[in-house]
Design a protein around this motif. Structure first.
Motif, mmCIF file in Angstrom:
data_model
loop_
_atom_site.group_PDB
_atom_site.id
_atom_site.type_symbol
_atom_site.label_atom_id
_atom_site.label_comp_id
_atom_site.label_asym_id
_atom_site.label_seq_id
_atom_site.Cartn_x
_atom_site.Cartn_y
_atom_site.Cartn_z
ATOM 1 N N LEU A 22 0.986 -1.315 -0.046
ATOM 2 C CA LEU A 22 -0.095 -0.005 -0.035
ATOM 3 C C LEU A 22 0.847 1.340 0.119
ATOM 4 O O LEU A 22 1.882 1.472 0.878
ATOM 5 N N ILE A 23 0.722 2.106 -1.061
ATOM 6 C CA ILE A 23 1.580 3.293 -1.147
ATOM 7 C C ILE A 23 0.939 4.628 -1.154
ATOM 8 O O ILE A 23 -0.283 4.698 -1.595
ATOM 9 N N ALA A 24 1.214 5.570 -0.201
ATOM 10 C CA ALA A 24 0.688 6.878 -0.174
ATOM 11 C C ALA A 24 1.808 7.871 -0.711
ATOM 12 O O ALA A 24 2.689 7.700 -0.255
ATOM 13 N N ASP A 25 1.252 8.587 -1.431
ATOM 14 C CA ASP A 25 2.133 9.543 -2.140
ATOM 15 C C ASP A 25 1.431 10.694 -2.544
ATOM 16 O O ASP A 25 0.692 10.895 -3.112
ATOM 17 N N VAL A 26 2.348 12.070 -2.251
ATOM 18 C CA VAL A 26 1.938 13.325 -2.600
ATOM 19 C C VAL A 26 2.169 13.385 -3.945
ATOM 20 O O VAL A 26 3.370 13.603 -4.361
ATOM 21 N N ARG A 27 1.132 13.609 -4.721
ATOM 22 C CA ARG A 27 1.313 13.698 -6.161
ATOM 23 C C ARG A 27 1.817 15.265 -6.340
ATOM 24 O O ARG A 27 1.227 16.360 -5.816
ATOM 25 N N GLY A 28 2.510 15.372 -7.247
ATOM 26 C CA GLY A 28 2.996 16.688 -7.707
ATOM 27 C C GLY A 28 4.037 17.322 -6.626
ATOM 28 O O GLY A 28 3.865 18.482 -6.533
ATOM 29 N N SER A 29 4.721 16.446 -5.857
ATOM 30 C CA SER A 29 5.403 16.904 -4.436
ATOM 31 C C SER A 29 6.725 17.627 -5.139
ATOM 32 O O SER A 29 7.066 18.580 -4.393
ATOM 33 N N THR A 30 7.129 17.329 -6.199
ATOM 34 C CA THR A 30 8.388 18.090 -6.837
ATOM 35 C C THR A 30 8.018 19.503 -7.130
ATOM 36 O O THR A 30 8.811 20.559 -6.659
ATOM 37 N N GLU A 31 6.957 19.697 -7.639
ATOM 38 C CA GLU A 31 6.495 20.906 -7.880
ATOM 39 C C GLU A 31 6.325 21.852 -6.596
ATOM 40 O O GLU A 31 6.489 22.928 -6.324
ATOM 41 N N ALA A 32 5.524 20.904 -5.671
ATOM 42 C CA ALA A 32 5.283 21.719 -4.339
ATOM 43 C C ALA A 32 6.565 22.075 -3.599
ATOM 44 O O ALA A 32 6.631 23.161 -2.958
ATOM 45 N N VAL A 33 7.450 21.118 -3.765
ATOM 46 C CA VAL A 33 8.898 21.369 -3.051
ATOM 47 C C VAL A 33 9.430 22.527 -3.756
ATOM 48 O O VAL A 33 10.201 23.538 -3.121
ATOM 49 N N GLY A 36 8.536 25.813 -2.266
ATOM 50 C CA GLY A 36 8.828 26.026 -0.930
ATOM 51 C C GLY A 36 7.900 25.392 0.063
ATOM 52 O O GLY A 36 8.012 25.632 1.169
ATOM 53 N N ARG A 37 7.279 24.554 -0.444
ATOM 54 C CA ARG A 37 6.154 23.887 0.530
ATOM 55 C C ARG A 37 6.647 22.544 1.079
ATOM 56 O O ARG A 37 5.771 21.677 1.171
ATOM 57 N N TYR A 38 7.849 22.291 1.260
ATOM 58 C CA TYR A 38 8.512 21.028 1.400
ATOM 59 C C TYR A 38 7.958 20.602 2.720
ATOM 60 O O TYR A 38 7.855 19.371 3.177
ATOM 61 N N ARG A 39 7.793 21.464 3.622
ATOM 62 C CA ARG A 39 7.569 21.060 5.041
ATOM 63 C C ARG A 39 5.980 20.657 5.235
ATOM 64 O O ARG A 39 5.606 19.566 5.888
ATOM 65 N N GLU A 40 5.009 21.163 4.441
ATOM 66 C CA GLU A 40 3.781 20.533 4.003
ATOM 67 C C GLU A 40 3.816 19.201 3.469
ATOM 68 O O GLU A 40 3.141 18.116 4.020
ATOM 69 N N VAL A 41 4.689 19.061 2.421
ATOM 70 C CA VAL A 41 4.876 17.637 1.917
ATOM 71 C C VAL A 41 5.190 16.793 3.119
ATOM 72 O O VAL A 41 4.740 15.394 2.989
ATOM 73 N N ASP A 68 8.037 12.278 0.759
ATOM 74 C CA ASP A 68 6.807 12.844 0.277
ATOM 75 C C ASP A 68 5.690 11.722 0.316
ATOM 76 O O ASP A 68 4.615 11.889 -0.442
ATOM 77 N N GLY A 69 5.867 10.751 1.342
ATOM 78 C CA GLY A 69 4.725 9.760 1.199
ATOM 79 C C GLY A 69 5.221 8.637 2.248
ATOM 80 O O GLY A 69 6.349 8.514 2.943
ATOM 81 N N ALA A 70 4.721 7.465 1.903
ATOM 82 C CA ALA A 70 5.110 6.211 2.790
ATOM 83 C C ALA A 70 4.666 4.995 2.103
ATOM 84 O O ALA A 70 3.796 4.992 1.549
ATOM 85 N N GLY A 360 13.119 19.563 0.582
ATOM 86 C CA GLY A 360 12.338 18.378 -0.128
ATOM 87 C C GLY A 360 13.705 17.446 -0.690
ATOM 88 O O GLY A 360 13.648 16.828 -1.319
ATOM 89 N N GLY A 361 14.655 17.431 0.444
ATOM 90 C CA GLY A 361 15.858 16.504 0.145
ATOM 91 C C GLY A 361 15.650 15.144 -0.473
ATOM 92 O O GLY A 361 16.017 14.845 -1.769
ATOM 93 N N LEU A 362 14.940 14.470 0.294
ATOM 94 C CA LEU A 362 14.316 12.958 -0.396
ATOM 95 C C LEU A 362 13.813 12.842 -1.539
ATOM 96 O O LEU A 362 13.721 12.131 -2.619
ATOM 97 N N THR A 363 12.805 14.061 -1.746
ATOM 98 C CA THR A 363 11.959 14.185 -2.902
ATOM 99 C C THR A 363 12.853 14.442 -4.120
ATOM 100 O O THR A 363 12.768 13.823 -5.318
#
Length: 386
Positions: A22-33, A36-41, A68-70, A360-363
């Motif tokens: 089961l994967i949960a992933d913030v879609r569009g995380s690279t753009e969010a990062v 400057g929204r890496y803390r929210e991600v 950006d997920g788990a 957003g280092g890992l992203t």
């Protein structure tokens, strides 16, 4: 925890055929990062883990936090409950941050039918916590298949879900500044069979061990802990924990988060002993020990504080192994590491701390790695055979 164990991992168990990835992933995380929204991600990814940790016993649902997920390994009988928990986080992510959390699944039997494998185990992590880890190429295959099927549609406003089960989740510590050089977020994906992974990982870890203990690379340490009286994070935390998006619940959540921030800072600034956290020094010591700056989900994920010489050695080794077709890697450098905390109980020091590189280092390390894989390396397990 002795992180050198990741180079020669203890015995693992085979994932049952009937279980699910089961994967949960913030879609569009690279753009969010990039915005400057890496803390929210980060918060959304950690919220996924917290919701499962709050609802199941430690060994029931192995997981790995990815920034950006788990990713979770879920028994068939627990699948519906886990999906419901993540759906509640999904709704919170949209209502609070306007970020879309994708959720997808793939059964282990299907992963094996495609020729890949998944094994899992646990490392002792502090007094009573366990750090799950995964081996094999099955998660990479599952991630590719699942994410291809995810959409960017926002959750329907009419869907009724309870508030997410994320009690104890917070981010009240300032970023840990690099003290040895700079912070590297590193992903290393073996492109060999499981029978050759240990030797390959040992070669990577040998780069670190030749200059001393691997523990020196931890990006979190006592000298760089900074707890401000207040930052704008308290607003994000309030929105994350509110019971609904209504005005009354939002105001109540803001008040509770503000008071919580101020009280927590006072406890640590003045060294007060409390029933909730116990002795400040004891808690902070276990907090540093129980930080997942190194983890594995088939991909070795590290957030490390390195000197220029160590960084040069690491890059040289990874580039050599990649040129030989043995690995694919991604790296992102920053000046600090971020911590998101999940506190459950002071009894047995039940708390975990999720680490990512700043900005957003890992992203961004994952983006670097994917850019290398797309044109020349297939993720299909038959293409990765040793």
């Amino acid at each position: 925890m002795n992180y050198e164990m990741l180079a020669n991992l203890p015995a693992t168990e085979t994932a049952p055929e009937s279980s699910w990835i089961l994967i949960a992933d913030v879609r569009g995380s690279t753009e969010a990062v990039r915005q400057g929204r890496y803390r929210e991600v980060n918060l959304i990814g950690a919220a996924c883990v917290a919701s499962i940790r709050n609802s199941f016993e430690q060994r029931s649902v192995p997981y790995v936090f990815g920034g950006d997920g788990a990713t979770f390994l879920v028994a068939h009988q627990d699948l519906e409950r886990c999906e419901a928990l993540l759906t509640a986080v999904q709704k919170m992510a949209w209502e609070s941050f306007q970020l879309n959390l994708g959720i997808g699944r793939m059964q282990v039997s299907e992963i094996r039918r495609l020729g890949a494998e998944i094994r899992y185990g646990f490392l002792t992590w502090g007094q009573s916590e366990l750090l799950p880890f995964f081996r094999g190429n099955g998660l990479a295959l599952a991630e590719k298949k699942i994410k291809e099927a995810m959409t960017l549609l926002k959750p329907a406003a009419t869907v009724q879900t309870p508030a997410p089960a994320i009690e104890g989740l917070s981010c009240r510590i300032m970023p840990f500044k690099a003290v040895r050089g700079r912070i590297l977020s590193v992903l290393v994906e073996p492109m060999v069979g499981m029978d050759r992974e240990d030797a390959l990982l040992a070669e990577v870890f040998a780069v670190f061990k030749k200059r001393g203990s691997i523990e020196r690379l931890s990006p979190v340490n006592k000298t760089s802990i900074r707890r401000p009286w207040l930052t704008l994070q308290w607003v994000k935390e309030a929105f994350m924990h509110r019971q609904s998006a209504g005005l009354r619940d939002t105001v109540m959540a803001l008040i509770k988060a503000l008071l919580g921030y101020l009280l927590t800072t006072a406890i640590f600034r003045f060294g007060w002993k409390t029933k909730v956290l116990g002795e400040v020094e004891t808690y902070q010591g276990s907090m540093l020990e129980q930080s997942d700056w190194m983890k594995m989900d088939g991909v070795l994920r590290m957030v490390i504080d390195v000197t220029p010489e160590e960084e040069a050695d690491l890059r040289q080794t990874l580039e050599r192994l990649e040129a030989a077709g043995l690995i694919v890697f991604g790296i992102f450098a920053s000046s600090a590491a971020l911590m998101t905390c999940h506190f459950q109980s002071i009894e047995g020091q039940r708390h975990a701390h999720f680490i990512d590189g700043a900005y957003g280092g890992l992203t961004l390390a994952a983006k670097d790695m994917k850019g290398k894989k797309a044109p020349k390396i297939s993720l299909h397990p038959l293409d990765r055979a040793s």
